[in-house]
Structure formats: structure tokens, C-alpha cells
Design a protein around this motif. Sequence first.
Motif, short mmCIF file in Angstrom:
data_model
loop_
_atom_site.label_atom_id
_atom_site.label_comp_id
_atom_site.label_asym_id
_atom_site.label_seq_id
_atom_site.Cartn_x
_atom_site.Cartn_y
_atom_site.Cartn_z
N SER A 117 7.52 32.37 -21.15
CA SER A 117 7.51 32.24 -19.70
C SER A 117 7.29 33.57 -18.98
N ILE A 118 7.62 34.68 -19.62
CA ILE A 118 7.39 35.98 -18.98
C ILE A 118 5.88 36.21 -18.82
N GLN A 119 5.16 35.94 -19.88
CA GLN A 119 3.71 36.09 -19.85
C GLN A 119 3.08 35.12 -18.84
N VAL A 120 3.55 33.88 -18.87
CA VAL A 120 3.02 32.88 -17.94
C VAL A 120 3.35 33.28 -16.50
N ALA A 121 4.56 33.75 -16.26
CA ALA A 121 4.97 34.14 -14.91
C ALA A 121 4.08 35.26 -14.37
N GLU A 127 9.28 33.88 -11.02
CA GLU A 127 10.37 34.37 -11.87
C GLU A 127 10.36 33.60 -13.18
N ALA A 128 10.52 34.33 -14.28
CA ALA A 128 10.56 33.69 -15.60
C ALA A 128 12.00 33.34 -15.96
N TYR A 129 12.18 32.13 -16.51
CA TYR A 129 13.48 31.70 -17.02
C TYR A 129 13.31 31.40 -18.49
N MET A 130 14.05 32.20 -19.30
CA MET A 130 13.77 32.23 -20.74
C MET A 130 14.58 31.27 -21.59
N GLY A 131 15.07 30.22 -20.97
CA GLY A 131 15.60 29.09 -21.75
C GLY A 131 16.94 29.31 -22.44
N VAL A 132 17.00 28.92 -23.68
CA VAL A 132 18.24 28.83 -24.46
C VAL A 132 19.08 30.11 -24.42
N GLY A 144 21.61 20.72 -2.40
CA GLY A 144 21.61 19.38 -1.84
C GLY A 144 20.53 19.11 -0.81
N MET A 145 19.66 20.08 -0.56
CA MET A 145 18.68 19.88 0.50
C MET A 145 17.28 20.41 0.26
N TYR A 146 17.10 21.30 -0.67
CA TYR A 146 15.77 21.87 -0.89
C TYR A 146 15.32 21.66 -2.33
N ASN A 147 14.03 21.50 -2.51
CA ASN A 147 13.48 21.41 -3.86
C ASN A 147 12.94 22.76 -4.29
N CYS A 148 13.03 23.03 -5.59
CA CYS A 148 12.40 24.20 -6.16
C CYS A 148 11.44 23.72 -7.23
N MET A 149 10.25 24.35 -7.27
CA MET A 149 9.28 23.97 -8.28
C MET A 149 9.11 25.03 -9.35
N ASN A 150 9.17 24.58 -10.59
CA ASN A 150 8.92 25.43 -11.74
C ASN A 150 7.74 24.88 -12.52
N VAL A 151 7.05 25.80 -13.21
CA VAL A 151 6.02 25.43 -14.17
C VAL A 151 6.66 25.58 -15.54
N THR A 152 6.59 24.56 -16.37
CA THR A 152 7.19 24.73 -17.70
C THR A 152 6.25 25.49 -18.63
N ALA A 153 6.86 26.16 -19.60
CA ALA A 153 6.08 26.98 -20.53
C ALA A 153 6.52 26.68 -21.97
N GLN A 154 5.82 27.29 -22.89
CA GLN A 154 6.16 27.26 -24.32
C GLN A 154 5.83 25.92 -25.02
N LYS A 155 5.88 25.98 -26.33
CA LYS A 155 5.60 24.79 -27.14
C LYS A 155 6.76 23.80 -27.05
N GLU A 156 6.53 22.62 -27.56
CA GLU A 156 7.55 21.57 -27.54
C GLU A 156 8.85 22.07 -28.17
N GLY A 157 9.97 21.75 -27.49
CA GLY A 157 11.28 22.13 -28.03
C GLY A 157 11.80 23.46 -27.54
N VAL A 158 10.96 24.25 -26.84
CA VAL A 158 11.38 25.56 -26.33
C VAL A 158 11.40 25.50 -24.80
N CYS A 194 10.65 28.16 -18.44
CA CYS A 194 9.91 27.76 -17.23
C CYS A 194 9.75 28.95 -16.29
N VAL A 195 8.93 28.75 -15.27
CA VAL A 195 8.62 29.79 -14.29
C VAL A 195 8.84 29.23 -12.89
N LEU A 196 9.74 29.84 -12.12
CA LEU A 196 9.99 29.43 -10.74
C LEU A 196 8.90 30.00 -9.84
#
Length: 203
Positions: free
Chosen positions: A15-19, A44-49, A82-96, A99-101
Motif C-alpha cells: 500500500s505504500i507504493q500504491v499510495a 495515506e497508506a495503511y499497512m494492514g495486520v 457516524g456522519m462521514y464516509n471515507c474512501m480507501n483503495v485496497t491493495a496487495q494480493k488476496e489475504g493481505v 489499503c490507501v485512504l
Amino acid sequence: MVFKPLSRKFYLRDSIQVARELIGKELVHSSSVGITSGVIVETEAYMGVTDPASHAFGGLRSKRTAVMYLPGGRAYIYLIYGMYNCMNVTAQKEGVPECVLIRALQPVRGIEIMQARRGLKNPESVINLTNGPGKLCQAMGIGADLYGADLCEKRLFVQEAEIFTDGEVGVSRRLNIGYAGSAQDFEWRFYLKGNPFVTKASF
DNA sequence: GACCGGATTGGC
DNA sequence: CCAATCCGGTCC
């Protein structure tokens, strides 16, 4: 008007590279009221687990995080405060579950639609349309109905921008993740230097 | 089943 | 500065 979503391959990386590479690309949404789009200028990159700031920290699986475990290239949308949506793009292969905000856009297409959706009092304030994660979702018409949407299809996607956005990519700590301990110090935020839609940060 | 707090925003 | 507003996660 030719739309050309980025290929799946673009998203099957960390996700860092994608971000970083999403900066300068165009996010497009085709809805029943028309097309809106904007150049991505802050991510912003969010690196999961292993990332305490991630909703998937520790390998958490839930209805909300489920889409992050699919192969990258889908929309991960969640409700904040409770009032706003945030959109992320998911990254990485299945199971990982990375995502990127998307934190800010520079509007390109459908600016009048964006203004109507935002319902601002002073319509001349274009800056306020998309200079924040909640604002850009409202302006782009991105809501829970698009949770899990495949970005390799043509309803909601990212493509190479046709307009040139100059400036180099800056790097900093992520914003508003005070709960994340030492992960606050990781420089996983990317932005177009000098762009007026980028969140004003103190560092 | 209750309680807590948030990857934010806009109004006071 | 702080209320809005509600879902997900946690703990009982």
C-alpha cells in the motif's frame, strides 16, 4: 470520453507504493446524475495486520474489513464519526489486508454536481469541495453502496490523469491517528507539494 | 446487551 | 473549541 481504469496489477502491490503512485492520478465516479472526477493529491497508506492504525490490525476480519482481504483494487468505504464516509483503495494480493485512504482531490469533472452534493453556502469556494476525506466522498457521491466496488470496472475507478499537475510528491506522518502508538511516526502520507487541496498540517 | 470512541467536519 | 451521530469492537 474514453475511460481507462488502471489494471488489477497496479493494485497488487504494497500500500505504500500504491499510495505514492496514486498521487497525480484521476479518481472517477459515474453516477446516475453524471460523472465527477478529481486528481488525487493526498493519500495515506495503511499497512494492514502489522499496522496499529489499520482497521485490519492483528488480522481482524469483520463485515467491515472483509473487502481488504480480497485481491487489491476495490473500494473500502467506511463511516466515520457516524456522519462521514471515507474512501480507501485496497491493495496487495488476496489475504493481505492493506489499503490507501484518499485524503484529498483536485476537482476535474462535474464540479457543479459536486457543489450541489456538498450544498455549500458560498459556491465560489471550490477548495472546500474536496479538501478532506469526508468532503471528497460527499462531493463525489461515494457512499456505502459502493463498498467493495471493483475499481477495474467503470463505475468507480482510477485512471491516468489527462491534465498535468505539477509539483513533487511530499512525504509525512499520517494525520489523526493518535491511538496508533509508535506507528504515528511512520511517514506513510503522500501529497502533492504546494497543492491547495492538501490538508493543512503542522509539520 | 452496554459502553466507548473514532483515518472528520462545520458551526459557534 | 466542541457537538454531531452511529457503527464496530470490546467486554461483561
